[in-house]
Design a protein around this motif. Structure first.
Motif, PDB file in Angstrom:
ATOM      1  N   SER A  55       0.846  -1.196   0.000  1.00  0.00           N
ATOM      2  CA  SER A  55       0.000   0.000   0.000  1.00  0.00           C
ATOM      3  C   SER A  55       0.882   1.247   0.000  1.00  0.00           C
ATOM      4  CB  SER A  55      -0.911   0.014   1.234  1.00  0.00           C
ATOM      5  OG  SER A  55      -1.818  -1.067   1.199  1.00  0.00           O
ATOM      6  N   MET A  56       1.928   1.221   0.821  1.00  0.00           N
ATOM      7  CA  MET A  56       2.834   2.365   0.894  1.00  0.00           C
ATOM      8  C   MET A  56       3.588   2.549  -0.431  1.00  0.00           C
ATOM      9  SD  MET A  56       5.613   3.218   3.878  1.00  0.00           S
ATOM     10  CE  MET A  56       4.501   3.890   5.100  1.00  0.00           C
ATOM     11  N   LEU A  57       3.973   1.433  -1.055  1.00  0.00           N
ATOM     12  CA  LEU A  57       4.666   1.515  -2.341  1.00  0.00           C
ATOM     13  C   LEU A  57       3.748   2.027  -3.442  1.00  0.00           C
ATOM     14  CD1 LEU A  57       6.784  -1.777  -2.660  1.00  0.00           C
ATOM     15  CD2 LEU A  57       7.581   0.510  -2.057  1.00  0.00           C
ATOM     16  N   THR A  58       2.493   1.562  -3.410  1.00  0.00           N
ATOM     17  CA  THR A  58       1.579   1.840  -4.512  1.00  0.00           C
ATOM     18  C   THR A  58       1.063   3.274  -4.504  1.00  0.00           C
ATOM     19  OG1 THR A  58       0.926  -0.483  -4.390  1.00  0.00           O
ATOM     20  CG2 THR A  58      -0.433   0.920  -5.734  1.00  0.00           C
ATOM     21  N   ILE A  59       1.074   3.937  -3.346  1.00  0.00           N
ATOM     22  CA  ILE A  59       0.641   5.341  -3.329  1.00  0.00           C
ATOM     23  C   ILE A  59       1.848   6.276  -3.431  1.00  0.00           C
ATOM     24  CG2 ILE A  59      -1.501   4.929  -2.049  1.00  0.00           C
ATOM     25  CD1 ILE A  59      -0.013   6.123   0.412  1.00  0.00           C
ATOM     26  N   GLN A  60       2.898   5.785  -4.108  1.00  0.00           N
ATOM     27  CA  GLN A  60       4.099   6.610  -4.265  1.00  0.00           C
ATOM     28  C   GLN A  60       3.803   7.939  -4.953  1.00  0.00           C
ATOM     29  OE1 GLN A  60       7.033   6.283  -2.948  1.00  0.00           O
ATOM     30  NE2 GLN A  60       6.510   4.346  -1.992  1.00  0.00           N
ATOM     31  N   ASP A  61       2.792   7.954  -5.853  1.00  0.00           N
ATOM     32  CA  ASP A  61       2.473   9.220  -6.524  1.00  0.00           C
ATOM     33  C   ASP A  61       2.028  10.271  -5.505  1.00  0.00           C
ATOM     34  OD1 ASP A  61       0.236   7.614  -6.078  1.00  0.00           O
ATOM     35  OD2 ASP A  61      -0.887   8.453  -7.761  1.00  0.00           O
ATOM     36  N   TYR A  62       1.356   9.813  -4.437  1.00  0.00           N
ATOM     37  CA  TYR A  62       0.936  10.743  -3.363  1.00  0.00           C
ATOM     38  C   TYR A  62       2.156  11.224  -2.581  1.00  0.00           C
ATOM     39  CZ  TYR A  62      -1.171  12.290   1.059  1.00  0.00           C
ATOM     40  OH  TYR A  62      -1.521  13.014   2.173  1.00  0.00           O
ATOM     41  N   TYR A  63       3.038  10.283  -2.218  1.00  0.00           N
ATOM     42  CA  TYR A  63       4.214  10.661  -1.422  1.00  0.00           C
ATOM     43  C   TYR A  63       5.215  11.489  -2.233  1.00  0.00           C
ATOM     44  CZ  TYR A  63       2.795   7.757   2.509  1.00  0.00           C
ATOM     45  OH  TYR A  63       2.120   7.236   3.584  1.00  0.00           O
ATOM     46  N   VAL A  64       5.327  11.208  -3.543  1.00  0.00           N
ATOM     47  CA  VAL A  64       6.211  12.021  -4.392  1.00  0.00           C
ATOM     48  C   VAL A  64       5.696  13.462  -4.450  1.00  0.00           C
ATOM     49  CG1 VAL A  64       6.972  12.386  -6.778  1.00  0.00           C
ATOM     50  CG2 VAL A  64       7.129  10.108  -5.760  1.00  0.00           C
ATOM     51  N   ALA A  65       4.356  13.620  -4.497  1.00  0.00           N
ATOM     52  CA  ALA A  65       3.769  14.971  -4.508  1.00  0.00           C
ATOM     53  C   ALA A  65       3.927  15.648  -3.143  1.00  0.00           C
ATOM     54  CB  ALA A  65       2.289  14.888  -4.878  1.00  0.00           C
ATOM     55  N   LEU A  66       3.852  14.845  -2.066  1.00  0.00           N
ATOM     56  CA  LEU A  66       3.915  15.378  -0.702  1.00  0.00           C
ATOM     57  C   LEU A  66       5.351  15.695  -0.283  1.00  0.00           C
ATOM     58  CD1 LEU A  66       1.605  15.832   1.347  1.00  0.00           C
ATOM     59  CD2 LEU A  66       2.186  13.629   2.377  1.00  0.00           C
ATOM     60  N   TRP A 124      -0.498   8.418 -14.981  1.00  0.00           N
ATOM     61  CA  TRP A 124      -0.923   7.018 -14.844  1.00  0.00           C
ATOM     62  C   TRP A 124       0.213   6.045 -15.165  1.00  0.00           C
ATOM     63  CZ3 TRP A 124      -5.826   5.160 -13.483  1.00  0.00           C
ATOM     64  CH2 TRP A 124      -6.814   6.137 -13.312  1.00  0.00           C
ATOM     65  N   TYR A 125       1.268   6.539 -15.800  1.00  0.00           N
ATOM     66  CA  TYR A 125       2.291   5.641 -16.354  1.00  0.00           C
ATOM     67  C   TYR A 125       2.966   4.774 -15.290  1.00  0.00           C
ATOM     68  CZ  TYR A 125       6.182   4.122 -19.325  1.00  0.00           C
ATOM     69  OH  TYR A 125       7.087   3.380 -20.021  1.00  0.00           O
ATOM     70  N   ALA A 126       3.483   5.425 -14.233  1.00  0.00           N
ATOM     71  CA  ALA A 126       4.165   4.658 -13.176  1.00  0.00           C
ATOM     72  C   ALA A 126       3.207   3.682 -12.500  1.00  0.00           C
ATOM     73  CB  ALA A 126       4.770   5.608 -12.142  1.00  0.00           C
ATOM     74  N   LEU A 127       1.947   4.109 -12.292  1.00  0.00           N
ATOM     75  CA  LEU A 127       0.959   3.226 -11.662  1.00  0.00           C
ATOM     76  C   LEU A 127       0.678   2.006 -12.528  1.00  0.00           C
ATOM     77  CD1 LEU A 127      -1.733   5.661 -10.167  1.00  0.00           C
ATOM     78  CD2 LEU A 127       0.109   4.476  -8.978  1.00  0.00           C
ATOM     79  N   VAL A 128       0.574   2.219 -13.845  1.00  0.00           N
ATOM     80  CA  VAL A 128       0.312   1.109 -14.761  1.00  0.00           C
ATOM     81  C   VAL A 128       1.496   0.136 -14.768  1.00  0.00           C
ATOM     82  CG1 VAL A 128       0.036   0.483 -17.202  1.00  0.00           C
ATOM     83  CG2 VAL A 128      -1.304   2.364 -16.228  1.00  0.00           C
ATOM     84  N   LEU A 129       2.714   0.654 -14.773  1.00  0.00           N
ATOM     85  CA  LEU A 129       3.899  -0.215 -14.753  1.00  0.00           C
ATOM     86  C   LEU A 129       3.940  -1.058 -13.473  1.00  0.00           C
ATOM     87  CD1 LEU A 129       6.773   2.060 -16.144  1.00  0.00           C
ATOM     88  CD2 LEU A 129       5.612   0.182 -17.307  1.00  0.00           C
ATOM     89  N   ILE A 130       3.695  -0.431 -12.327  1.00  0.00           N
ATOM     90  CA  ILE A 130       3.723  -1.154 -11.047  1.00  0.00           C
ATOM     91  C   ILE A 130       2.599  -2.190 -11.005  1.00  0.00           C
ATOM     92  CG2 ILE A 130       3.374  -0.880  -8.550  1.00  0.00           C
ATOM     93  CD1 ILE A 130       4.954   1.773  -8.799  1.00  0.00           C
ATOM     94  N   ALA A 131       1.423  -1.822 -11.540  1.00  0.00           N
ATOM     95  CA  ALA A 131       0.295  -2.762 -11.583  1.00  0.00           C
ATOM     96  C   ALA A 131       0.638  -3.959 -12.473  1.00  0.00           C
ATOM     97  CB  ALA A 131      -0.960  -2.059 -12.090  1.00  0.00           C
ATOM     98  N   MET A 132       1.258  -3.715 -13.628  1.00  0.00           N
ATOM     99  CA  MET A 132       1.616  -4.815 -14.534  1.00  0.00           C
ATOM    100  C   MET A 132       2.635  -5.742 -13.887  1.00  0.00           C
ATOM    101  SD  MET A 132      -0.284  -4.609 -17.104  1.00  0.00           S
ATOM    102  CE  MET A 132       0.464  -5.874 -18.112  1.00  0.00           C
ATOM    103  N   TYR A 133       3.611  -5.159 -13.196  1.00  0.00           N
ATOM    104  CA  TYR A 133       4.589  -6.004 -12.492  1.00  0.00           C
ATOM    105  C   TYR A 133       3.872  -6.901 -11.475  1.00  0.00           C
ATOM    106  CZ  TYR A 133       7.957  -7.624  -9.119  1.00  0.00           C
ATOM    107  OH  TYR A 133       8.668  -8.448  -8.298  1.00  0.00           O
TER     108      TYR A 133
END
Length: 418
Positions: A35-46, A297-306
């Protein structure tokens, strides 16, 4: 060595229930961390200046590795039930604190909040060492299907959290403070899921007939780690198969050094699998893949595919002809995975997003498949206490590989001002 200890009598019930519970418990082992890894877009913004996708992973791993080293060394004397319950309870508490911290600071960034998140990341590492080593060691003397289900659950946690993140991003993308709302919902779900795991391990898993059988069998072979679980299941004695505890044949077992020397290739296999994977995932995929038409969406899609292909890879060994059991074959395939490094480098530099998605999928499926092949092949032919010890040792090398991988991941930043 005791052969044939992976077959249960037909009369025993609960095989598929145990497989389901193992799958859920595997999910719980990494659900909070994913969960912490997957919301990286939030933490990168924060925390835009602190490289959270790399820093949080780098903090998590020493705690996990150091704790597991201590636990693996003392494995034969540790109460497995208390160990696993402590781990799942710590996951629950730490996940809840992430939620409280975000609500208390109203989603504001800053060094103080980042330090708080880092401390929680360390707590996740300690919890992971307790649970992952404890569960894999425990399941190593049961049916291979139980271990496969637990390992599939580990991967499923990534796939589920990625799917949930995509849903929350779509739901809140256009709303004010959407990233934060999605993250809060995310950790609320994670907290409830970890509570479910605590309850399942405490009250359901030890009472399944097939689980009681294997734990009683391990106790009869000299294992002292299963006593509390047997007591919780109402099995206070080891049963008619129990040997005299002073019988040297019962208590005689290979020590950790002997086990490691006999299985050093498997240990190196796991180390190399995860050193390679974590040198690319998630840091490189989160920050170094350039800008493409998918945008945020790009990083999220890559992590989801992995995550999805890692999960699929863990089910492939169920097809007997596709399960790789040759020790030499495993080592050759694992060494060939080093080709992923130049492949990702040149794809990020010159390729489009389709090639990157394909490469990420191959990274995931090979990671999942090889992990299950190694961890289900290694314990065969040993007594229960030896299988438990070997499971802990192999997870120690796995975590060592992860720590090496997240350290090597920083090399991608060379020449980028860091």
């Amino acid at each position: 060595m005791a052969e044939g200890n992976t077959r249960a009598p037909v009369r025993l019930e609960g095989k598929y229930s145990a497989m389901l519970v193992c799958w859920v418990l595997g999910n719980g082992c990494l659900f909070s961390w994913n969960s912490m890894l997957t919301i990286q877009d939030y933490y990168v913004a924060l925390f835009p200046n602190y490289h959270p996708s790399r820093v949080l992973t780098l903090i998590y791993q020493p705690f996990a590795l150091g704790t597991l080293a201590i636990l693996a060394y003392n494995e034969a004397k540790i109460n497995t039930r208390k160990r696993n319950l402590f781990g799942y309870t710590l996951f629950f508490i730490a996940t809840f604190i992430v939620l409280v911290l975000d609500l208390a600071t109203s989603g504001k960034g800053g060094l103080g909040s980042f330090i708080g998140i880092c401390v929680i990341s360390g707590a996740f590492g300690v919890a992971d060492a307790h649970v992952q080593g404890g569960m894999i060691g425990d399941l190593s003397f049961m049916l291979p299907e139980f271990l496969q289900s637990f390992l599939a659950g580990l991967a499923a946690s990534g796939a589920l959290t990625s799917s949930l993140r995509l849903i929350t991003k779509a739901a809140f993308d256009n709303s004010q403070d959407g990233l934060r709302k999605g993250a809060i919902l995310f950790f609320a779900v994670s907290t409830l899921f970890e509570l479910l795991c605590v309850l399942l391990y405490a009250f359901v898993f030890p009472k399944l007939p097939i689980v009681k059988f294997y734990r009683a069998k391990a106790a009869s072979e000299g294992s002292k780690t299963v006593a509390s679980d047997l007591a919780a299941a109402g099995v206070y004695k080891q049963g008619p198969e129990t040997k005299d505890e002073h019988d040297p044949q019962q208590v005689e077992r290979l020590n950790n050094k002997e086990l490691l020397l006999q299985n050093i290739d498997y240990a190196i296999d796991l180390f190399l699998i995860y050193a390679l994977t974590l040198s690319i995932f998630p840091g490189f995929l989160s920050e170094d893949t350039g800008s493409h038409s998918l945008g945020s969406w790009y990083a999220l899609v890559l992590i989801a595919m992995y995550n999805v292909w890692d999960l699929i890879g863990r089910y492939i060994p169920l097809i007997k002809c596709l399960k790789l059991e040759s020790r030499k074959g495993l080592m050759v395939v694992i060494l060939l995975r080093s080709l992923f490094v130049p492949a990702f480098y040149f794809t990020a530099k010159y390729g489009d997003q389709g090639w990157m998605i394909m490469l990420t999928s191959l990274l995931g499926v090979s990671n999942g498949h090889l992990t299950v092949c190694v961890l289900t092949c290694a314990p065969k032919g040993y007594k229960g206490p030896e299988q438990n010890a070997l499971g802990n040792l192999l997870v120690l090398f796995l975590l060592g590989g992860i720590f090496t991988g997240v350290t090597l991941d920083w090399l991608w930043l060379i020449g980028k001002g860091w």
